[in-house]
Design a protein around this motif. Structure first.
Motif, PDB file in Angstrom:
ATOM      1  N   LEU A 239       0.858  -1.189   0.000  1.00  0.00           N
ATOM      2  CA  LEU A 239       0.000   0.000   0.000  1.00  0.00           C
ATOM      3  C   LEU A 239       0.893   1.238   0.000  1.00  0.00           C
ATOM      4  CD1 LEU A 239      -3.146   0.408   0.266  1.00  0.00           C
ATOM      5  CD2 LEU A 239      -2.730   0.911   2.667  1.00  0.00           C
ATOM      6  N   TRP A 240       0.754   2.095  -1.051  1.00  0.00           N
ATOM      7  CA  TRP A 240       1.544   3.319  -1.095  1.00  0.00           C
ATOM      8  C   TRP A 240       1.189   4.230   0.082  1.00  0.00           C
ATOM      9  CZ3 TRP A 240       5.766   3.261  -3.478  1.00  0.00           C
ATOM     10  CH2 TRP A 240       5.920   2.768  -4.780  1.00  0.00           C
ATOM     11  N   THR A 241       2.193   4.918   0.613  1.00  0.00           N
ATOM     12  CA  THR A 241       1.976   5.901   1.670  1.00  0.00           C
ATOM     13  C   THR A 241       2.659   7.213   1.273  1.00  0.00           C
ATOM     14  OG1 THR A 241       3.982   5.534   2.994  1.00  0.00           O
ATOM     15  CG2 THR A 241       2.117   4.018   3.336  1.00  0.00           C
ATOM     16  N   SER A 242       2.353   8.269   2.021  1.00  0.00           N
ATOM     17  CA  SER A 242       2.962   9.579   1.761  1.00  0.00           C
ATOM     18  C   SER A 242       4.176   9.818   2.652  1.00  0.00           C
ATOM     19  CB  SER A 242       1.933  10.684   1.995  1.00  0.00           C
ATOM     20  OG  SER A 242       1.493  10.654   3.355  1.00  0.00           O
ATOM     21  N   ALA A 243       4.690   8.748   3.257  1.00  0.00           N
ATOM     22  CA  ALA A 243       5.852   8.899   4.148  1.00  0.00           C
ATOM     23  C   ALA A 243       7.144   9.045   3.338  1.00  0.00           C
ATOM     24  CB  ALA A 243       5.945   7.701   5.082  1.00  0.00           C
ATOM     25  N   ALA A 244       8.095   9.788   3.939  1.00  0.00           N
ATOM     26  CA  ALA A 244       9.446   9.921   3.383  1.00  0.00           C
ATOM     27  C   ALA A 244      10.431   9.496   4.463  1.00  0.00           C
ATOM     28  CB  ALA A 244       9.719  11.363   2.969  1.00  0.00           C
ATOM     29  N   PRO A 245      11.529   8.864   4.080  1.00  0.00           N
ATOM     30  CA  PRO A 245      12.471   8.360   5.086  1.00  0.00           C
ATOM     31  C   PRO A 245      13.170   9.482   5.847  1.00  0.00           C
ATOM     32  CG  PRO A 245      13.391   8.131   2.896  1.00  0.00           C
ATOM     33  CD  PRO A 245      11.977   8.577   2.712  1.00  0.00           C
ATOM     34  N   CYS A 246      13.428   9.205   7.128  1.00  0.00           N
ATOM     35  CA  CYS A 246      14.166  10.090   8.037  1.00  0.00           C
ATOM     36  C   CYS A 246      13.327  11.303   8.445  1.00  0.00           C
ATOM     37  CB  CYS A 246      15.489  10.537   7.422  1.00  0.00           C
ATOM     38  SG  CYS A 246      16.475   9.143   6.799  1.00  0.00           S
ATOM     39  N   SER A 247      13.847  12.085   9.360  1.00  0.00           N
ATOM     40  CA  SER A 247      13.139  13.245   9.879  1.00  0.00           C
ATOM     41  C   SER A 247      14.137  14.214  10.470  1.00  0.00           C
ATOM     42  CB  SER A 247      12.139  12.804  10.957  1.00  0.00           C
ATOM     43  OG  SER A 247      12.810  12.219  12.056  1.00  0.00           O
ATOM     44  N   LYS A 248      13.686  15.375  10.862  1.00  0.00           N
ATOM     45  CA  LYS A 248      14.591  16.382  11.412  1.00  0.00           C
ATOM     46  C   LYS A 248      15.171  15.943  12.749  1.00  0.00           C
ATOM     47  CE  LYS A 248      12.773  20.398   9.013  1.00  0.00           C
ATOM     48  NZ  LYS A 248      14.026  20.543   8.251  1.00  0.00           N
ATOM     49  N   SER A 249      14.344  15.229  13.540  1.00  0.00           N
ATOM     50  CA  SER A 249      14.851  14.779  14.844  1.00  0.00           C
ATOM     51  C   SER A 249      15.720  13.526  14.703  1.00  0.00           C
ATOM     52  CB  SER A 249      13.676  14.489  15.792  1.00  0.00           C
ATOM     53  OG  SER A 249      12.867  13.459  15.257  1.00  0.00           O
ATOM     54  N   ASP A 250      15.632  12.845  13.567  1.00  0.00           N
ATOM     55  CA  ASP A 250      16.427  11.637  13.301  1.00  0.00           C
ATOM     56  C   ASP A 250      16.915  11.688  11.856  1.00  0.00           C
ATOM     57  OD1 ASP A 250      17.493   8.998  13.542  1.00  0.00           O
ATOM     58  OD2 ASP A 250      15.672   8.228  12.559  1.00  0.00           O
TER      59      ASP A 250
END
Length: 957
Positions: free
Chosen positions: A165-176
């Motif tokens: 299922l496609w999601t709108s997430a992108a890897p990593c984040s500002k806190s990590d």
């Protein structure tokens, strides 16, 4: 029917040529929408194995600069810059429209997940098309870190399981941020809403090159990086994730509202809210209050009571799926709201994850962000209650609904409030069942047995034989007979009691046949000294100021006193005060006739104010108040006071109003609902479309509308929703109309009704009212008492059984009579021995001669040797010293209605009301015995029929 094979492609191609949709040829073949299958496995809680630490980034600018969301933001910007208004899709569409869309949008359907709605694709597409498809539907690609099995249900006729299922997430984040050494991270950023989620596993970016696309894998319950060109299913959701509501820190108990008495906490009198506590099997309590509040006032009031608004969940509906529902049929607020969030609902102030899976929330597209619920008994044994859950305008005034883990206060006897005309501390009212006929209606058998019965002043008045008692004893005694203590609700009634024959003979002074001092229903109560009320089972009002009192008796100085009437006063029947422990004569009263009390009061109110019957019927039947006389306005006021809706002339009894609303519309006709759902509501006869008779009888000829539902279902419980709309409108109207000008006490109720009837929800006030919930009058009318026989007139006949099949009858001789071949089963037909034969236009057996008696007896014995034979009604004629038959198959006032019994009667009693029976045995016998429940409801009966009844049945096949 789902079309996925080559034939469908060819048909679609041909259709595109013949019609005008050339673009369809270029579209990929898509499956037609079909009905979702039932769940094959239990939905389990989220197993995403994530550690959720959601933090919103400070600004939209920062999110746009985040490198891994650049791909999502680029696609979004391209849609915003290039799309035209006609490119967008709003709301649910039919399957065919969805399938043949020339814009070639990925095909799918809206589905309900908990309190929110999603669009789930049936087509597999690459990442970019999934983002665009959601944006074109004014939604966003899935941005939810908790994903359960409901997102992966296998659609009908799919050849492979739904794994990705496609999601709108992108890897990593500002806190990590990305660890450049290992080229990995343990977090994601949801690009549409800038929310970060920490993972308990690692995303390795080394094997992939930008742009990075994350897909959710069902078998591992993890987010994984995947080539953006791979085709997979997708889900769209609304851009918001939760309703815009106040902080939970605002929910604080207000200790100043309570007082402790005897180790129990009560609301202070100025803050009392009439209501009912409900303990559930789930370990918490509901408080359903009779206070009108808007949605914000509801949660604020609940919080001040140490509670929360009611969480709308499956548990709530399960608890109320039963009979005797408190505040049934009216609407009260829940905690559920979607304020500022179109497709997502949230139970405000609750953290519970339980959702509302079995009921659809209606009215989503009709405005209103706050959700109310109405639960009404169905009258069906299998379906105990029907629920309507619907969005409503948050400013509406509905009933208070609260929930808590404990009962935070005890309910004081609320009716002790001196501002309400309700009596407290009354003895229990217990009716003596053995003196009543209970089926199909409750009727007092031979009321003259108990005293001097007189009909006047629009009531049956019964002076009990030399019976005296305290006020409490008098109250209980009248209750046992299904009657009330005598009441004098207005000067006209008091004047009538002094001269009941004034209207028939104005020149003659007449008196009631009893001249005594007797208790009335009037009294005050300990906490409200000097405020006298009528304490009856129906009328609830204060004593009017213009009643006539005995000299020296001032009602203002009543001190735990009871009111008696001196019917022997030579001038007029005056009222006076006495200590309630004194013993006085007991006189009871009831409306004349068997039926619903509120209907019984209609006729006396009309007669007292000399309203023409044609004008009264116009008001009653049409609700037309456009040209109403002053007398008719007084009649309406009179009726409202009698049923307890208005007191003190200009005050609306809110408790009675709520009870009346719960009785609006008949109990739901479950069979009729099934016909609606099966599209069998209309039937064609002789080229005419007609409604079922049961619908017309219960609901009039209102236009039927099948609600489309809320983006999910095409069918809905029309009757629950119609009731919901009705009661919510009427509850809001009460709040508006009770503040109307109160300049004229005699016509206040007329003005109130005029205001009420301006509501779009009601065009006929009484037509929607279900009298079956009303208290009933049990005293037969005059025409039922003019004969020594206890007669059963039209009010006891069941017109649904008009004939018994002639083949089930036996002709004893060539000239008659006819008798049933076998006994009628009383339990099967839920009737009584008195009425079982009347319902079939016959009578219980009787005999004109000894020979006919023996013939009937011998036949019944040949069929039912052990049955106690119940014969027709009889009485002991004291003048002639013998027993007489009461023939129930003809009018009791006609000649021949009573005939001598031609055989000896063995009488164990010669009281006015007896039953004539023959006990089992070969030798004919006849006994006069007291009526018992066994004889009236448990002993099956044979019926006798006259020739003309049988002939009529034969001609009306």
């Amino acid at each position: 029917m789902v079309l996925t094979n080559r034939l469908f492609i060819q048909v679609l191609f041909l259709l595109s040529i013949l019609v005008i949709v050339a673009e369809v040829w270029g579209a990929t073949s898509r499956r037609q929408e079909s009905i979702n299958k039932p769940l094959k496995k239990r939905i389990r809680s989220s197993e995403t194995r994530t550690t959720n630490k959601e933090t919103s980034t400070s600004s939209k600018t920062e999110s746009n600069e985040y490198e891994f969301c650049r791909n999502y933001n680029r696609i979004k910007k391209n849609v915003q810059d290039s799309a035209l208004s006609e490119d967008f899709i709003v709301g649910k569409r039919s399957a065919l429209t969805e399938l043949l869309d020339v814009r070639d949008r990925p095909y799918g359907n809206y589905n309900k997940k908990g309190f929110s709605f999603t669009f789930d694709s049936y087509d597999k597409v690459e990442y970019g098309r999934a983002v665009e498809a959601c944006l074109y539907r004014k939604l966003q690609l899935l941005a939810k870190d908790k994903i359960d099995d409901s997102y992966f249900y296998t659609r009908p006729l799919e050849f492979e399981p739904r794994e990705y299922l496609w999601t709108s997430a992108a890897p990593c984040s500002k806190s990590d941020p990305l660890n450049k050494t290992t080229n990995s991270c343990s977090s994601v950023t949801w690009c549409p809403n800038n929310v970060e989620t920490r993972l308990d596993y690692t995303l390795n970016l080394g094997k992939f090159t930008p742009p990075y696309c994350l897909i959710y894998r069902n078998s591992t319950n993890q987010l994984e990086l995947l080539d953006c060109s791979i085709k997979a299913f997708f889900t769209c959701e609304s851009a918001c994730s939760r309703a815009v509501i106040s902080s939970q820190n605002n929910c604080q108990k207000d200790e100043s509202l309570f007082e402790v008495i005897g180790r129990k906490a009560y609301l202070k009198k100025e803050h009392e809210i009439r209501g009912t506590w409900e303990k559930t099997q789930f370990g918490f309590f509901y408080y359903l209050g009779e206070k009108f509040v808007n949605w914000r006032e509801n949660w604020m009031t609940c919080c001040s009571l140490g509670l929360k608004p009611i969480a709308l969940t499956d548990s709530l509906l399960d608890h109320f799926n039963r009979s005797n529902i408190p505040v049934q049929g009216v609407a009260f607020w829940s905690a559920l709201t979607r304020a500022g969030c179109p497709l997502h609902f949230e139970n405000f102030l609750h953290n519970a994850s339980e959702s509302l899976n079995n009921v659809t929330i209606f009215g989503i597209r009709q405005g209103g962000s706050c959700v109310a619920v109405s639960i009404k008994e169905t009258g069906d044994k299998e379906v105990k209650s029907a629920t309507a859950v619907k969005t409503n305008v948050c400013a509406s005034k509905l009933l208070l609904g609260c929930q808590g883990t404990e009962q935070t206060f005890d309910i004081r006897d609320y009716s002790s409030n001196c501002d309400l005309p309700v009596c407290t501390g009354l003895p229990d009212c217990v009716m003596k069942d053995e003196i009543f006929l209970k089926q199909p209606f409750r009727v007092l058998l031979a009321p003259w047995r108990f005293g001097n019965l007189h009909s006047c002043c629009d009531n049956s008045i019964l002076e009990l034989h030399e019976e005296y008692g305290t006020w409490d004893e008098a109250y209980k005694r009248c209750c046992s007979l299904g009657m009330d203590l005598l009441s004098v609700h207005n000067p006209a009634k008091q004047d009538c009691l002094g001269n009941p024959y004034k209207n028939s003979n104005p020149n003659e002074k007449g008196y009631l046949p009893f001249r005594t001092k007797a208790w009335t229903a009037g009294r005050d109560i300990d906490s409200c000294r000097g405020q006298l009320r009528w304490c009856t089972g129906y009328l609830n009002d204060y004593l009017k100021k213009d009643l006539k009192w005995k000299q020296g008796h001032d009602p203002r100085f009543a001190n735990n006193s009871c009111v008696y009437i001196n019917l022997g006063d030579p001038d007029f029947p005056s009222l006076a005060l006495a200590d309630c422990s004194e013993k006085k004569q007991i006189i009871c009263e009831a409306p004349m006739g068997v039926g619903f009390k509120s209907q019984m009061h209609y006729h006396p109110c009309r007669r007292n104010y000399k309203v023409k019957e044609s004008e009264a019927e116009k008001i009653w039947n049409t609700g037309d108040f456009s040209r109403t006389s002053y007398a008719a306005k007084n009649m309406i006021q009179c009726l409202a006071e009698h049923i307890g809706l208005v007191y003190n002339s200009t005050e609306i009894n809110q408790h009675v109003y709520i009870k009346m609303l719960s009785r609006m519309l008949h109990p739901l006709d479950v069979e009729l609902m099934k016909k609606v759902n099966e599209h069998q509501m209309f039937k064609v006869q002789e080229n005419k479309v007609t409604l079922p008779s049961s619908f017309e009888a219960n609901y009039g000829k209102r236009k039927i509308k099948i609600f489309e539902g809320d983006m999910l279902e095409d069918g809905a419980d029309e009757f629950s929703l119609a009731h919901f709309d009705f009661v919510t409108e009427m509850m809001n109207k009460l709040y508006e109309c009770r503040e109307i000008k109160k300049s004229n006490e005699d016509t206040f109720m007329f003005d109130f009704l005029v205001c009420l009837l301006q509501s779009k929800a009601v065009d006929r006030f009484w037509r929607f009212y279900d009298f079956n919930f009303e208290q009933s009058s049990v005293i037969p009318a005059d025409h039922d008492l003019n004969s020594p026989c206890m007669t059963f007139d039209y009010f006891l006949k069941n017109d649904t059984i008009s004939c018994i099949p002639p083949n089930d009858l036996l002709l004893l001789t060539e000239s008659g009579p006819f008798i049933t071949l076998k006994p009628i089963n009383l339990k099967m037909f839920n009737t009584s021995s008195f009425t079982a034969c009347l319902e079939r236009n016959g009578s219980l057996p009787y005999a004109e001669t000894k020979e006919v008696f023996e013939m009937i007896y011998n036949y019944i014995r040949s069929v039912a040797p052990k049955l106690t034979i119940i014969w027709d009604q009889g009485f002991f004629d004291k003048l002639n010293g013998k027993f007489m038959w009461c023939r129930s198959d003809i009018d009791p006032l006609q000649p021949g209605a009573t005939i001598p019994i031609p055989v000896t009667v063995n009488a164990t009693t010669k009281q006015d009301f007896v039953m004539l029976v023959s006990l089992p045995g070969a030798k004919p016998n006849l006994h006069a015995v007291p009526a018992t429940d066994e004889l009236m409801y448990q002993t099956n009966v044979f019926c006798r029929f006259q020739d003309f009844v049988v002939n009529k049945c034969l001609t009306n096949v």
